[in-house]
Design an enzyme around this catalytic site. Structure first.
Site, mmCIF file in Angstrom:
data_model
loop_
_atom_site.group_PDB
_atom_site.id
_atom_site.type_symbol
_atom_site.label_atom_id
_atom_site.label_comp_id
_atom_site.label_asym_id
_atom_site.label_seq_id
_atom_site.Cartn_x
_atom_site.Cartn_y
_atom_site.Cartn_z
ATOM 1 N N PHE A 22 -26.969 124.600 -14.850
ATOM 2 C CA PHE A 22 -26.110 125.702 -14.380
ATOM 3 C C PHE A 22 -25.546 125.253 -13.045
ATOM 4 O O PHE A 22 -26.306 124.876 -12.152
ATOM 5 C CB PHE A 22 -26.917 126.980 -14.165
ATOM 6 C CG PHE A 22 -26.134 128.082 -13.465
ATOM 7 C CD1 PHE A 22 -25.647 129.165 -14.180
ATOM 8 C CD2 PHE A 22 -25.866 128.022 -12.097
ATOM 9 C CE1 PHE A 22 -24.916 130.174 -13.539
ATOM 10 C CE2 PHE A 22 -25.136 129.020 -11.450
ATOM 11 C CZ PHE A 22 -24.671 130.102 -12.186
ATOM 12 N N GLU A 23 -24.254 125.324 -12.902
ATOM 13 C CA GLU A 23 -23.661 124.918 -11.631
ATOM 14 C C GLU A 23 -22.329 125.643 -11.529
ATOM 15 O O GLU A 23 -21.537 125.596 -12.465
ATOM 16 C CB GLU A 23 -23.397 123.406 -11.685
ATOM 17 C CG GLU A 23 -23.686 122.621 -10.446
ATOM 18 C CD GLU A 23 -23.552 121.110 -10.704
ATOM 19 O OE1 GLU A 23 -22.656 120.671 -11.442
ATOM 20 O OE2 GLU A 23 -24.363 120.370 -10.125
ATOM 21 N N ILE A 24 -22.112 126.358 -10.426
ATOM 22 C CA ILE A 24 -20.765 126.859 -10.149
ATOM 23 C C ILE A 24 -20.388 126.193 -8.840
ATOM 24 O O ILE A 24 -21.025 126.452 -7.813
ATOM 25 C CB ILE A 24 -20.720 128.396 -10.012
ATOM 26 C CG1 ILE A 24 -21.203 129.074 -11.307
ATOM 27 C CG2 ILE A 24 -19.291 128.858 -9.681
ATOM 28 C CD1 ILE A 24 -21.123 130.593 -11.303
#
Ligand SMILES: Nc1nc2c(ncn2[C@@H]2O[C@H](COP(=O)(O)OP(=O)(O)OP(=O)(O)O)[C@@H](O)[C@H]2O)c(=O)[nH]1
Ligand SMILES: *[C@@H]1O[C@H](CO)[C@@H](O)[C@H](O)[C@H]1NC(C)=O
Ligand SMILES: *[C@@H]1O[C@H](CO)[C@@H](O)[C@H](O)[C@H]1NC(C)=O
Ligand SMILES: *[C@@H]1O[C@H](CO)[C@@H](O)[C@H](O)[C@H]1NC(C)=O
Ligand SMILES: *[C@@H]1O[C@H](CO)[C@@H](O)[C@H](O)[C@H]1NC(C)=O
Ligand SMILES: *[C@@H]1O[C@H](CO)[C@@H](O)[C@H](O)[C@H]1NC(C)=O
Ligand SMILES: [Mg+2]
Length: 586
Positions: free
Chosen positions: A389-391
């Site tokens: 998960f990476e924003i």
């Protein structure tokens, strides 16, 4: 062969997750509640005492923060993470229909790297994210693959997405290692050898390709390179809460460059030399490290002396004295045994001798693993943001400084001689190039990848769920019924203010085990470093402890004790001696 790989891969994964799960502390908040009710409940605790956590006396910060009493009373998941550096963007729900009509979409997209065979997992992730967020915001999906996507893949993702869809092929030069390397016997041998040594995914060539791609190339792909922000999604992940605002927009407004939901420790055998090399890069390029660096490093600069490595895990003064006592006994044992030659007039009683021998064995067992050698008086504490998960801002990775870092790593051959994940690399880059206030913990996003998950408490601020016209309703009916019932929001305002309950319409699985409370989690370090009262790094590094002097003093004190017929087990450093040492040297 493939089957063998799969089994091995499965086994590694299983063991890895088992270790993390077993390290969950015994404080189980949900032990009996979930038998009574399928919802997830926090235990009712009198949180007034939490105020005592706010400390003005810097020297005592660590003592209080790590004191067992406090951590056992207040599991990390029950503390507020709100600070001047960072806070959740929204406690509870907004009206997503209004949010999306009021604001224009940013130049941002989901990025999914996947194989054709992973289509079912991709659909599960998409259904979850569309239902929980994208039905209102309609951000585009970008799919990347090292092979062309087939028609089944293309049509099935089309059925779920409310946003535009793009498929990209990865340039073979960016997926594969240079030809002369990847086909060399050396390459194959070191990769195969990692499997033999039990390094998770170590002997899977494709896994090395994937990690290297995510470390060095994805942000330059023609479909990605002009995006302002991206949100990375993997197959088979699940979201537990509704996200009713635009996270890209909030990132931009708040000058955030990197957002995460889970931060845990990496397996050391996948990155034995990564930290040392990174430190070399820092020195060669004269990089001035921001506060974030402390999130990843055990700093031994405070302890100056021959045996400083033995003090690397020391967190506070009590810890320090415990270590000093242990090490002094060991130093004593070593001296005695080394001097035990025949012309020594004094014979050592055999009982003491066997005790001393045990001490030495115990000590060598507890020595830090040489695999994680210190460099420049620092070692890697193994923390990293989980990059599945990476924003994040694409600019972080297209910047000249990141590119220089990547090139440095690539030139070291570590992407195949070791099994570096892109997660520790992205994290160390954040540690070098971003300050803490540019990093965001999306604590309000409930998220699960494999067996590890984070799920927040629901805020009192809830709104009813209203689907969007664009929603394609691909979620299974039973799942929709399940999601329609939400965990009871936190009611008690006293609890609410301390807990930081931030969830919007979360439903956490009844058997949810919160990663924030697990021993393998780095959330507590994040919480500590971001505390408004955490002393700034300068005030910590200005002091140094002369370990040689202190250890020598302690050894003499122990020898006096034994010469006066004291039992080695009973030797202690008295409070007045401690005070003396603290005053004079620290
Ligand atoms: N196209 C393509 N995608 C890949 C390949 N290997 C991995 N991926 C993708 O890269 C991402 C990470 O791979 P995973 O196998 O999930 O690795 P992981 O998350 O560390 O491990 P798991 O716990 O098994 O999920 C996923 O989105 C995969 O679909 C590959 O050889 N080709
Ligand atoms: C919580 O603890 C404080 C301090 O010990 C006490 O004054 C207060 O009455 C307690 N509140 C409740 C609801 O028990
Ligand atoms: C900080 O704690 C130390 C040790 O207990 C004490 O001697 C000192 O007076 C405290 N300083 C302040 C500003 O409270
Ligand atoms: C120390 O000396 C005694 C007597 O010579 C001998 O029995 C014993 O094995 C020695 N111990 C070590 C660790 O060398
Ligand atoms: C060595 O370690 C064991 C297990 O931790 C402990 O029981 C024993 O007391 C230790 N021995 C000495 C001499 O410290
Ligand atoms: C963090 O970095 C940003 C961007 O460089 C800067 O504006 C901000 O002042 C920095 N904050 C701190 C606390 O150093
Ligand atoms: Mg995965």
């Amino acid at each position: 062969m493939i089957i063998l790989f799969r089994i091995r891969r499965w086994l590694f994964k299983y063991i890895y997750h088992l270790i993390i799960i077993l390290s969950l502390p015994l404080i189980s908040l949900f032990s009996y509640n979930h038998l009574l009710n399928n919802h997830y409940h926090p235990k009712l605790i009198n949180y007034t005492t939490l105020n005592q956590l706010y400390i003005n006396n810097n020297t005592l910060f660590d003592n209080l923060f790590h004191s067992n009493k406090i951590t056992s009373k207040f599991p990390i998941s029950e503390r507020s993470f709100s600070s001047l550096n960072d806070d959740v963007f929204q406690y509870g729900c907004r009206d997503p229909i209004m949010e999306s009509s009021k604001n224009k979409r940013l130049n941002a997209a989901f990025v999914v790297l996947a194989r054709n065979t992973e289509i079912d997992g991709v659909i599960l992730s998409m259904r979850s994210l569309e239902r929980r967020f994208n039905q209102w915001f309609n951000y585009p999906w970008i799919f990347l693959n090292d092979e062309p996507f087939n028609d089944e893949f293309k049509s099935r993702v089309e059925e779920v997405s409310s946003g535009e869809i793009n498929f990209g092929l990865i340039n073979s030069l960016n997926w594969h290692f240079p030809n002369n390397l990847e086909n060399s016997p050396f390459f194959n041998e070191v990769v195969e050898n990692q499997g033999d040594r039990g390094i998770m995914y170590g002997n899977m060539k494709s896994y090395h390709n994937m990690c290297r791609f995510y470390s060095g190339f994805f942000f330059e792909h023609p479909l990605i390179k002009d995006l302002e922000f991206y949100w990375r999604v993997e197959p088979d992940v699940e979201f537990y809460c509704d996200l009713t605002y635009d996270p890209f927009l909030e990132m931009k407004k708040n000058n955030k460059k990197y957002g995460f939901t889970i931060t845990i420790k990496e397996l050391i055998n996948t990155v034995p030399n990564l930290f040392k090399l990174t430190n070399k890069f820092i020195i060669e390029n004269n990089i001035k490290l921001p506060d974030t660096w402390s999130l990843f490093s055990n700093n031994m600069k405070f302890f100056k002396g021959e045996n400083e490595i033995n003090y690397k895990d020391v967190k506070n003064l009590d810890d320090f004295f415990r270590n000093l006592i242990k090490n002094t006994k060991y130093n004593y044992a070593k001296n005695v045994i080394n001097n035990n030659n025949s012309d020594n007039d004094k014979q050592i009683p055999s009982k003491l001798l066997s005790k001393l021998n045990k001490l030495i064995i115990n000590h060598s067992n507890s020595l830090p693993k040489s695999i994680n050698e210190k460099f420049n008086d620092e070692s890697y504490n193994l923390c990293h943001f989980w990059s599945n998960f990476e924003i994040a801002s694409n600019e972080l990775f297209t910047s000249p400084q990141y590119k220089a870092y990547y090139k440095f790593l690539e030139d070291s051959n570590g992407f195949f001689t070791e099994r570096w994940g892109d997660a520790p690399i992205h994290s160390l880059a954040a540690g070098m190039f971003l300050n803490l206030s540019e990093i965001h913990y999306f604590r309000d996003i409930g998220y699960k990848h494999s067996t590890i998950g984070h799920c927040p408490y629901n805020s009192p601020n809830q709104l009813p769920y209203i689907p969007s016209d664009k929603f394609k309703h691909q979620v299974l009916p039973q799942d929709e019924i399940y999601m329609s019932e939400i965990d009871p929001p936190i009611k008690n305002p006293l609890i609410n203010s301390n807990l930081g309950a931030s969830g919007c319409r979360c439903r956490c699985p009844s058997d949810h085990r919160e990663v924030e409370n697990s021993g393998g989690s780095c959330s507590s370090l994040w919480l500590k470093l971001n505390d408004n009262n955490f002393p700034n790094s300068n005030s910590l590094t200005n002091h140094q402890l002369n370990l040689d002097l202190i250890e020598n003093w302690a050894l003499n004190s122990l020898m006096d004790w034994i010469n006066n017929n004291g039992n080695i087990d009973d030797w202690e450093i008295s409070q007045s001696e401690r005070d003396l040492l603290s005053k004079n040297v620290i």
